[in-house]
Scaffold this motif. Structure first.
Motif, PDB file in Angstrom:
ATOM      1  N   HIS A   1       0.798  -1.216   0.000  1.00  0.00           N
ATOM      2  CA  HIS A   1       0.000   0.000   0.000  1.00  0.00           C
ATOM      3  C   HIS A   1       0.837   1.275   0.000  1.00  0.00           C
ATOM      4  O   HIS A   1       0.351   2.347   0.356  1.00  0.00           O
ATOM      5  CB  HIS A   1      -0.934   0.002   1.219  1.00  0.00           C
ATOM      6  N   ASN A   2       2.072   1.146  -0.399  1.00  0.00           N
ATOM      7  CA  ASN A   2       2.932   2.324  -0.413  1.00  0.00           C
ATOM      8  C   ASN A   2       2.676   3.176  -1.650  1.00  0.00           C
ATOM      9  O   ASN A   2       2.143   2.711  -2.655  1.00  0.00           O
ATOM     10  CB  ASN A   2       4.410   1.894  -0.386  1.00  0.00           C
ATOM     11  N   MET A   3       3.057   4.438  -1.546  1.00  0.00           N
ATOM     12  CA  MET A   3       3.084   5.278  -2.735  1.00  0.00           C
ATOM     13  C   MET A   3       4.412   5.017  -3.431  1.00  0.00           C
ATOM     14  O   MET A   3       5.462   5.054  -2.812  1.00  0.00           O
ATOM     15  CB  MET A   3       2.949   6.762  -2.383  1.00  0.00           C
ATOM     16  N   ARG A   4       4.368   4.729  -4.746  1.00  0.00           N
ATOM     17  CA  ARG A   4       5.595   4.318  -5.410  1.00  0.00           C
ATOM     18  C   ARG A   4       5.683   4.909  -6.812  1.00  0.00           C
ATOM     19  O   ARG A   4       4.670   5.195  -7.463  1.00  0.00           O
ATOM     20  CB  ARG A   4       5.667   2.791  -5.503  1.00  0.00           C
ATOM     21  N   LEU A   5       6.920   5.110  -7.224  1.00  0.00           N
ATOM     22  CA  LEU A   5       7.180   5.436  -8.620  1.00  0.00           C
ATOM     23  C   LEU A   5       6.900   4.179  -9.428  1.00  0.00           C
ATOM     24  O   LEU A   5       7.580   3.163  -9.274  1.00  0.00           O
ATOM     25  CB  LEU A   5       8.630   5.872  -8.814  1.00  0.00           C
ATOM     26  N   SER A   6       5.900   4.237 -10.263  1.00  0.00           N
ATOM     27  CA  SER A   6       5.458   3.039 -10.973  1.00  0.00           C
ATOM     28  C   SER A   6       6.046   2.918 -12.363  1.00  0.00           C
ATOM     29  O   SER A   6       6.271   1.804 -12.851  1.00  0.00           O
ATOM     30  CB  SER A   6       3.936   3.039 -11.078  1.00  0.00           C
ATOM     31  N   ALA A   7       6.266   4.032 -13.010  1.00  0.00           N
ATOM     32  CA  ALA A   7       6.793   4.011 -14.370  1.00  0.00           C
ATOM     33  C   ALA A   7       7.498   5.323 -14.661  1.00  0.00           C
ATOM     34  O   ALA A   7       7.037   6.395 -14.254  1.00  0.00           O
ATOM     35  CB  ALA A   7       5.669   3.794 -15.388  1.00  0.00           C
ATOM     36  N   MET A   8       8.609   5.225 -15.334  1.00  0.00           N
ATOM     37  CA  MET A   8       9.316   6.417 -15.798  1.00  0.00           C
ATOM     38  C   MET A   8      10.080   6.000 -17.044  1.00  0.00           C
ATOM     39  O   MET A   8      10.984   5.162 -16.991  1.00  0.00           O
ATOM     40  CB  MET A   8      10.272   6.966 -14.746  1.00  0.00           C
ATOM     41  N   SER A   9       9.706   6.565 -18.188  1.00  0.00           N
ATOM     42  CA  SER A   9      10.285   6.081 -19.440  1.00  0.00           C
ATOM     43  C   SER A   9      10.544   7.223 -20.409  1.00  0.00           C
ATOM     44  O   SER A   9       9.948   8.301 -20.333  1.00  0.00           O
ATOM     45  CB  SER A   9       9.353   5.067 -20.098  1.00  0.00           C
ATOM     46  N   LEU A  10      11.432   6.927 -21.335  1.00  0.00           N
ATOM     47  CA  LEU A  10      11.714   7.808 -22.464  1.00  0.00           C
ATOM     48  C   LEU A  10      11.317   7.072 -23.730  1.00  0.00           C
ATOM     49  O   LEU A  10      11.716   5.922 -23.937  1.00  0.00           O
ATOM     50  CB  LEU A  10      13.200   8.174 -22.502  1.00  0.00           C
ATOM     51  N   ASP A  11      10.511   7.715 -24.562  1.00  0.00           N
ATOM     52  CA  ASP A  11      10.065   7.146 -25.831  1.00  0.00           C
ATOM     53  C   ASP A  11      10.741   7.875 -26.985  1.00  0.00           C
ATOM     54  O   ASP A  11      10.901   9.100 -26.942  1.00  0.00           O
ATOM     55  CB  ASP A  11       8.557   7.320 -26.000  1.00  0.00           C
ATOM     56  N   GLN A  12      11.070   7.115 -28.023  1.00  0.00           N
ATOM     57  CA  GLN A  12      11.637   7.731 -29.222  1.00  0.00           C
ATOM     58  C   GLN A  12      10.990   7.124 -30.455  1.00  0.00           C
ATOM     59  O   GLN A  12      11.055   5.918 -30.682  1.00  0.00           O
ATOM     60  CB  GLN A  12      13.150   7.512 -29.284  1.00  0.00           C
ATOM     61  N   ASP A  13      10.337   7.955 -31.252  1.00  0.00           N
ATOM     62  CA  ASP A  13       9.802   7.542 -32.543  1.00  0.00           C
ATOM     63  C   ASP A  13      10.864   7.735 -33.613  1.00  0.00           C
ATOM     64  O   ASP A  13      11.560   8.765 -33.636  1.00  0.00           O
ATOM     65  CB  ASP A  13       8.575   8.366 -32.916  1.00  0.00           C
ATOM     66  N   LEU A  14      10.963   6.777 -34.519  1.00  0.00           N
ATOM     67  CA  LEU A  14      11.886   6.848 -35.640  1.00  0.00           C
ATOM     68  C   LEU A  14      11.134   6.546 -36.930  1.00  0.00           C
ATOM     69  O   LEU A  14      10.115   5.854 -36.923  1.00  0.00           O
ATOM     70  CB  LEU A  14      13.033   5.849 -35.462  1.00  0.00           C
ATOM     71  N   PHE A  15      11.657   7.082 -38.023  1.00  0.00           N
ATOM     72  CA  PHE A  15      11.109   6.800 -39.350  1.00  0.00           C
ATOM     73  C   PHE A  15       9.617   7.115 -39.423  1.00  0.00           C
ATOM     74  O   PHE A  15       8.801   6.301 -39.869  1.00  0.00           O
ATOM     75  CB  PHE A  15      11.362   5.343 -39.748  1.00  0.00           C
ATOM     76  N   GLY A  16       9.277   8.296 -38.949  1.00  0.00           N
ATOM     77  CA  GLY A  16       7.898   8.747 -39.014  1.00  0.00           C
ATOM     78  C   GLY A  16       6.943   7.944 -38.159  1.00  0.00           C
ATOM     79  O   GLY A  16       5.755   7.859 -38.460  1.00  0.00           O
TER      80      GLY A  16
END
Length: 491
Positions: free
Chosen positions: A168-183
């Motif tokens: 029941h803790n408060m937690r960092l659940s997700a942290m990401s970097l996205d990169q689109d390539l070739f349109g």
């Protein structure tokens, strides 16, 4: 009257909850358009596709989608602030979800549970903010509290409340970097992520409250601990390729480290990792989501290289149910496969927000030492069952789940050791019927009825008697805070 649920949390990236969008479909799903909680086209990130931020789970309660439906600009007290932030590529989100369930018969006991989750976070279009073409950043924090009907009373493994979490803790659940390539034909995501956010995912599944379906119909990989799930992110990444509108392929690798589940998510070390989770998926879909019978098909496989504890044998080769002892460890890990799909059966009148979508499929594993052996599901979601209420939903789903052979042996030995003689059943059926009422912008209420046939007693292995069939009643209340306040959301 039953206890209602109030919830918070968002972390959502999917475009809409009710129709057939496969886990990485680079377009709106089976024939539906953007929900009215979104801003007009000015808020759509210039970098991308509706499925871009797979590091976050879908916002599972949104108004139904509709073909050709143009959403109005956001309205609400913070719309000015929200639009100003969105002009610079900054999007805020928060979802409040409360789920209540109580059984009137069956299981190992009667009772009720109420669980609350509040995922919230931000999505940043780095092209708008700093000129980094095709890039975006996503962060999500989750807070879960509450009790579980299954864990506290009925004793079966599959929860009646998806939002219940052990920690029941408060937690960092997700942290990401996205990169689109070739349109946008190639998308790379990496950071602190969960495998099941990307694989075997659809916006359909969380029309349901039972954990056999929402977030994923993934009883096998979740209960067997083969793949991690939101909000338990670890180091990992995924590469997805969309060579055409009809086909995509994706592959991912993720750290297996269950010791981190009890933490606040900021322990980024890998010193206690137990192995690597890998998954691959290919998908086929109709060329246009506007097709009369738009469809999606997903075929995938997964593996976790971590050692697996045998449910039945201890290190001396004796029954753990009868003689206890340290579990025998299988060093070969575990693997599995899935084949899932959905199709729009028909559209209801000229308003293409209204449709009937069928979905189903199967998930299995080759090993006999898993908790579960396979799962098969089939269901339907009707969007706009009444012309006067085009954004309501009606859903029905059934799930057949077979236990692993050694899990059955363990439960039988445990029962005998406790003095019981009832035979442990090798499979169970889980069903849910629900209706989703849209109360107002961003607020939805979903009463539901759940029924479990031949329920397991995995959470209470020493139960003397086999559980009777469980009849439970539930209620989910979801509040998408951004829609209520007038904030544009990430697309």
């Amino acid at each position: 009257m039953t206890k209602l649920a109030l919830l918070a949390g968002c972390a959502a990236l999917y475009s809409s909850p009710l129709h057939a969008q496969s886990a990485g479909t680079p377009q709106t799903t089976a024939g539906d358009a953007k929900p009215d909680t979104e801003a007009a086209s000015r808020t759509t990130p210039t970098t991308g596709q509706p499925d871009r931020a797979r590091a976050l789970p879908q916002l599972h309660i949104l108004p139904p989608p509709g073909n050709g439906y143009v959403p109005p600009p956001p309205t609400g007290p913070l719309r000015g602030i929200g639009n100003a932030l969105a002009d610079h590529g900054i999007y805020l989100r928060a979802l409040l979800v409360d789920e209540f369930a109580a059984n009137t018969s069956g299981g190992q006991g009667r009772g009720h549970g109420n669980s609350f989750a509040m995922p919230f976070g931000t999505d940043i279009d780095l092209q708008k903010l700093v000129g980094w073409k095709g890039a975006s950043f996503h962060m999500s924090i989750n807070k879960s509290i509450g009790t579980s009907l299954a864990a506290d009373h009925t004793g079966n493994a599959v929860s009646f409340q998806t939002r219940f979490k052990t920690f029941h803790n408060m937690r960092l659940s997700a942290m990401s970097l996205d990169q689109d390539l070739f349109g946008g034909k190639v998308n790379i995501t990496g950071g602190r992520v969960s495998a099941l956010t990307f694989f075997n995912a659809s916006t359909i599944y969380c029309n349901f409250q039972n954990n056999s379906v929402c977030f994923n119909p993934a009883v096998l990989p979740i209960q067997n601990k083969a793949l991690n799930f939101f909000p338990y992110g670890t180091w990992g990444g995924r590469v997805k390729v969309n060579p055409s509108k009809r086909f995509y392929a994706q592959i991912g690798a993720f750290e297996a480290n269950p010791t981190l589940n009890a933490t606040n998510g900021f322990d980024w070390s890998t010193k206690n990792d137990s192995g690597v989770q890998t998954a691959i998926e290919i998908g086929f879909q109709s060329a246009s989501p506007l097709a009369a019978h738009a469809y999606h098909v997903r075929l995938g496989g997964f593996r976790n290289s971590s050692p697996v504890a045998d449910p039945y044998f201890n290190t001396k080769g004796l029954s753990r149910g009868a003689f206890k002892g340290t579990p025998l460890m299988h060093q070969g890990g575990q693997s599995g496969w899935y084949a899932m799909g959905d199709v729009v059966l028909t559209r209801l009148g000229s308003d293409k927000r209204r449709n009937v979508t069928l979905f189903g499929g199967s998930i299995g594993t080759g090993e006999d030492y898993g908790v579960f052996k396979n799962q098969t599901i089939f269901g339907a979601v009707v969007t706009g069952p009444f012309a006067s209420r085009p954004e309501d939903t009606f859903g029905i789903v059934g799930s057949y789940i077979r236990l692993g052979d050694r899990e059955i042996d363990f439960l039988q030995a445990s029962r005998r050791a406790a003095g019981g003689t009832d035979t442990v059943r090798n499979a169970e059926g889980i069903f849910e019927l629900n209706y989703g009422f849209k109360l107002s912008r961003g607020i939805k209420v979903n009463p539901n009825v759940q029924y479990v046939v031949n329920p397991d007693n995995i959470l209470k292995p020493n139960a003397v008697h086999q559980s009777d069939n469980i009849l439970a009643f539930g209620m989910r209340i979801s509040i998408e805070a951004g829609a209520v306040l007038g904030l544009p959301v990430w697309r």
